[in-house]
Structures are given as structure tokens and as C-alpha cells.
Design an enzyme around this catalytic site. Structure first.
Site, PDB file in Angstrom:
ATOM      1  N   ASP A 147       8.951   5.935  -3.336  1.00 33.08           N
ATOM      2  CA  ASP A 147       8.840   4.600  -3.934  1.00 33.08           C
ATOM      3  C   ASP A 147       8.952   4.635  -5.458  1.00 33.08           C
ATOM      4  O   ASP A 147       8.615   3.674  -6.131  1.00 33.08           O
ATOM      5  CB  ASP A 147       7.528   3.921  -3.508  1.00 33.08           C
ATOM      6  CG  ASP A 147       6.283   4.553  -4.121  1.00 33.08           C
ATOM      7  OD1 ASP A 147       6.403   5.516  -4.916  1.00 33.08           O
ATOM      8  OD2 ASP A 147       5.166   4.069  -3.816  1.00 33.08           O
ATOM      9  N   SER A 174      -2.380   2.692  -4.233  1.00 33.37           N
ATOM     10  CA  SER A 174      -2.241   3.926  -5.003  1.00 33.37           C
ATOM     11  C   SER A 174      -3.553   4.705  -5.042  1.00 33.37           C
ATOM     12  O   SER A 174      -4.129   4.988  -3.998  1.00 33.37           O
ATOM     13  CB  SER A 174      -1.727   3.568  -6.405  1.00 33.37           C
ATOM     14  OG  SER A 174      -1.291   4.696  -7.105  1.00 33.37           O
ATOM     15  N   HIS A 183       6.807   1.359  -6.090  1.00 39.18           N
ATOM     16  CA  HIS A 183       5.351   1.465  -6.138  1.00 39.18           C
ATOM     17  C   HIS A 183       4.741   0.154  -6.624  1.00 39.18           C
ATOM     18  O   HIS A 183       3.793  -0.364  -6.023  1.00 39.18           O
ATOM     19  CB  HIS A 183       4.981   2.612  -7.089  1.00 39.18           C
ATOM     20  CG  HIS A 183       3.605   3.150  -6.912  1.00 39.18           C
ATOM     21  ND1 HIS A 183       3.239   3.935  -5.840  1.00 39.18           N
ATOM     22  CD2 HIS A 183       2.500   3.039  -7.700  1.00 39.18           C
ATOM     23  CE1 HIS A 183       1.970   4.285  -5.963  1.00 39.18           C
ATOM     24  NE2 HIS A 183       1.502   3.747  -7.079  1.00 39.18           N
TER      25      HIS A 183
END
Length: 428
Positions: free
Chosen positions: A368, A204, A402
Site C-alpha cells: 500500500d 497502521s 496507506h
């Protein structure tokens, strides 16, 4: 699904290498290159310390209650369970302010902060049961299972997630200090492992920090010290989802410290602007829809103004954050990008009555759950089509969220397999 710009080893050989690595769990084969992990947003722990300069905005906070020593500022779920009155204290002390004289963000006067356990992965976890496996704990254990060892060939690079890279040439002391620390960590990790170059693995927001780190490092240094970048769950364009939490005025006192940070209820963070959708990806496509007007990525300044940000805030978005977003480019080190797809992901927000404090209606697309497929496809274009990028592979894992990328067993196996593949790869 994959897109490749160069092949490295036959698939069968890679599978054999992976199985062989699994069979020697706990050992550290000399062939392993050191790995440095950069976690995602809010996955670094922060400590705070107060000085006499601190003027609490909430009665009961400050030195008389909290003392003069270092304390865990983020994230300390246990302390808040024992003393809920600390919640507004922590929320206030996590704020950033902009110093117009220095031209840079800094802590609230009288608050010192430091990142916990830089160089290790020990600060990645959380004592909050609701945030179990949100960060890289699962990946750390999976890497240990194939021969990596904390402090020997496995290292962590946590960072202060409140700050963000600014356009080159502008003051950015905290981010610049992080770049210097990461440079030294990479060099030390390499030297400890027979001068092997390192593999950077990010999740991320850590991917944005790594991309900027690489682009601002001299190319000969990159070539010498970085063997591969494995970037998880990041494209090149921010996310429309991030326009929602910053739209509403922050709730104070906040219902929880996690609310303050994870929903961007504290709008003072420099990193908030770095997460907004890029005009290069979304252009004039409506992302926020109201009866009176729509807002696209091209209209973010107007959206920020409508959401209550000051003219100075909007100008900082234009001059500090937007140039970084628009100028993301190939790192020019071998790179593998891994993203989840097949999960409903916000593409548009509908505030029909123009009330940004209300819950919006969501129009979903693919991604995601946080990162949109559009930004991943844009990454494939920006990096995969760059003639100076020696190697690039993009992998899309169906039905992977995610969080699931670093916690689901099937996704972790694929991620670890790609890291092992990067270990063995040779590049022309």
C-alpha cells in the site's frame, strides 16, 4: 480479493443492511455496537509542560520563553508558523531518554507530556494543511453518516506514539497505563450501550497497540467486551521502508517538526524499533544492500550498529522490541483485516557506497506504499491458520494507499460496510 475462515451473513443481506444504515444518517440505531478507534502513528496529539528541571539543549527554549502552563507539543503547525524559533524547542522536548535504573523509556527530564482528548476522536486531526486526512477524520465522518455519534457510541483511544509495547515482564509504564485506560474505555463504552461488546477499529500502528492490548487481556474479558477487531493497513512484520530514515543521523536543527517525527529523524523513540522488519517474515532476504555487505531482517542488530546506534540501543532492540515482533499472534476475537495492494512499496534499499546519509535507490514490490504484501500474507498465516481464532477475514483492496484506506471514498465505503457487517455478525 478475500480469504475467509467462516461466513457470517449472505452478501445480499449485508448490502441491504448497509443501504438501510445509510438511509438513517444522523440516527443511532440501537443495534449498533459501540466503536473505539485507535489511530495510526503520529495521529495522536500531545501536550507538554516544563518544570525547573528542564535544561534546554537549544538557547532560547525553556520556561522563560514557553512558560509553565500546558502547551500543544505535537502537532502545532500554527504556533510554528507564528514563531519558527519554537521548532528546535519542540524537537528537543519530544525526545525520549532511556533510564537504566528504571529499565524504561521516559521523557527528557523536566518535560511532562499527556495525550489530548483520550476517549474521544477530537484529537485525531491536525492544523497542518499538508496532513489533511492523514489520520482518521474521514472515517469518523463516515461513521457518523451511518448513525454513530461522538461520545455516545463512537470513541477514540489516542496514545503516545513515541512509546511502544515491550516484551512481557519488562518495565513499560506508559504503555501499561495506556492498556489500563483502554480497558476502562472499552468497559464504559459497552455499559453506555446496553452492555453490547465493542468493535475496535485501528489504522497502521494502532493495530499493533490493539493486538498487544488483546493478547495481554484475559480471554474471558475479551470474549465479554470485544465483539470484533477491524484492523486497517497492518501486517505482522514491520517494513523495510522503516530501515531508511533511522539509518541516517538526525538533522539538527530539523527542517520541520514533521521531519523530526515522520522521518524518525528523532531516533530516540521506542516505537522506532517496533516498526522494523520481522525475521519471521523477511528472514535472510537482503533488505539493505551495500557494496561491502547486505543486511536482512536477521541482521537488524548489525545494521543498527552500522547506522551509528550504541551497543545499549542495539541490546534494547534485542530484548524489548524484537520479542514483541516475533510473538505477534491471533487475538482470539473475531477479526477482519483490510489492506491496500497494487501500490509500489519499498522492498529493498540500496546504499551502494555504504553512505546511509545519502538518498538510497529503492527496489519496489507490492503493498500500500508503506505496508508490504509479504507482511499481510504472513498475517493471514499467523492468524487465519490459528485453530483458536474463531473468525478471520482478510480483504485486499486494489490500488489503495496507506492513507487512501481512511480518506478515499471507495475505500471508506468498504471499511464502513465491514464495520456494519461486524455489528450484525454472529459467531459459533
Amino acid at each position: 480479493m478475500e480469504t475467509r475462515h467462516q461466513c457470517v451473513l449472505p452478501i445480499l443481506l449485508l448490502l441491504l443492511l448497509f443501504v438501510a444504515s445509510l438511509s438513517v444518517a444522523g440516527e443511532a440505531p440501537s443495534s449498533l455496537h459501540p466503536v473505539v478507534l485507535l489511530p495510526g502513528n503520529t495521529c495522536s496529539q500531545l501536550e507538554g509542560q516544563l518544570t525547573d528541571e528542564y535544561e534546554p539543549s537549544t538557547p532560547g527554549c525553556g520556561i522563560p520563553k514557553q512558560g509553565r502552563g500546558w502547551f500543544r507539543l505535537w502537532e502545532n503547525f500554527t504556533a510554528l508558523q507564528e514563531d519558527p524559533a519554537l521548532l528546535p524547542c519542540y524537537a528537543d522536548q519530544l525526545r525520549l531518554v532511556y533510564d537504566p535504573v528504571a529499565g524504561d523509556y521516559r521523557n527528557v527530564p523536566g518535560v511532562k507530556t499527556r495525550v489530548v482528548s483520550f476517549g474521544t476522536t477530537r484529537g485525531f486531526g491536525s492544523d497542518n494543511p499538508a496532513r489533511k486526512n492523514v489520520c482518521m477524520e474521514g472515517l469518523v465522518e463516515a461513521l457518523k453518516g451511518v448513525g454513530y455519534s461522538e461520545g455516545a457510541n463512537l470513541f477514540g483511544a489516542p496514545y503516545d506514539f513515541r512509546y511502544a509495547p515491550a516484551a512481557p515482564g519488562l518495565p513499560q509504564r506508559v504503555f501499561s497505563d495506556f492498556l489500563s485506560s483502554l480497558t476502562l474505555l472499552v468497559e464504559r463504552a459497552s455499559q453506555m450501550n446496553g452492555d453490547k461488546p465493542v468493535i475496535l477499529v485501528t489504522h497502521s500502528l494502532g493495530g499493533l497497540f490493539a493486538m498487544e492490548f488483546l493478547s495481554r487481556s484475559p480471554l474471558p474479558w475479551r470474549t465479554r467486551y470485544v465483539k470484533h477487531l477491524v484492523m486497517l493497513c497492518l501486517g505482522v512484520g514491520g517494513s523495510p521502508l522503516n530501515m531508511w530514515p533511522i539509518a541516517a543521523a538526525p538533522a539538527f536543527p530539523p527542517p520541520s517538526l514533521v521531519y523530526t517525527v515522520l522521518t524518525y529523524g528523532n531516533r530516540s523513540f521506542a516505537s522506532t524499533f517496533s516498526l522494523l522488519p520481522s525475521p519471521n517474515v523477511f528472514g535472510d532476504t537482503p533488505l539493505v544492500i551495500t557494496r561491502a555487505r547486505n543486511y536482512s531482517a536477521d541482521d537488524v542488530p548489525e545494521f543498527l550498529a552500522a547506522a551509528g546506534f550504541s551497543d545499549d540501543d542495539v541490546e534494547r532492540y534485542r530484548t524489548r522490541a524484537l520479542p514483541v515482533t516475533l510473538n505477534l499472534r491471533a487475538p482470539r476475537v473475531p477479526m477482519t483485516s483490510i489492506n491496500g495492494v497494487g501500490v509500489p512499496t519499498v522492498d529493498k534499499l540500496v546504499f551502494w557506497d555504504g553512505n546511509f546519509s545519502a538518498m538510497p535507490e529503492f527496489v519496489n514490490g507490492d503493498g500500500d506504499g508503506q505496508i508490504n504484501l509479504q507482511t499481510v500474507l504472513a498475517l493471514q498465516r499467523v492468524i487465519g491458520d490459528d485453530p483458536d481464532q474463531r473468525f478471520f477475514k482478510s480483504i485486499l483492496i486494489p490500488n489503495t494507499t496507506h492513507k487512501g484506506m481512511i480518506s478515499d471514498e471507495f475505500a471508506l465505503k468498504r471499511v464502513v460496510g465491514e464495520i456494519l457487517q461486524a455489528n450484525q455478525a454472529t459467531y459459533s
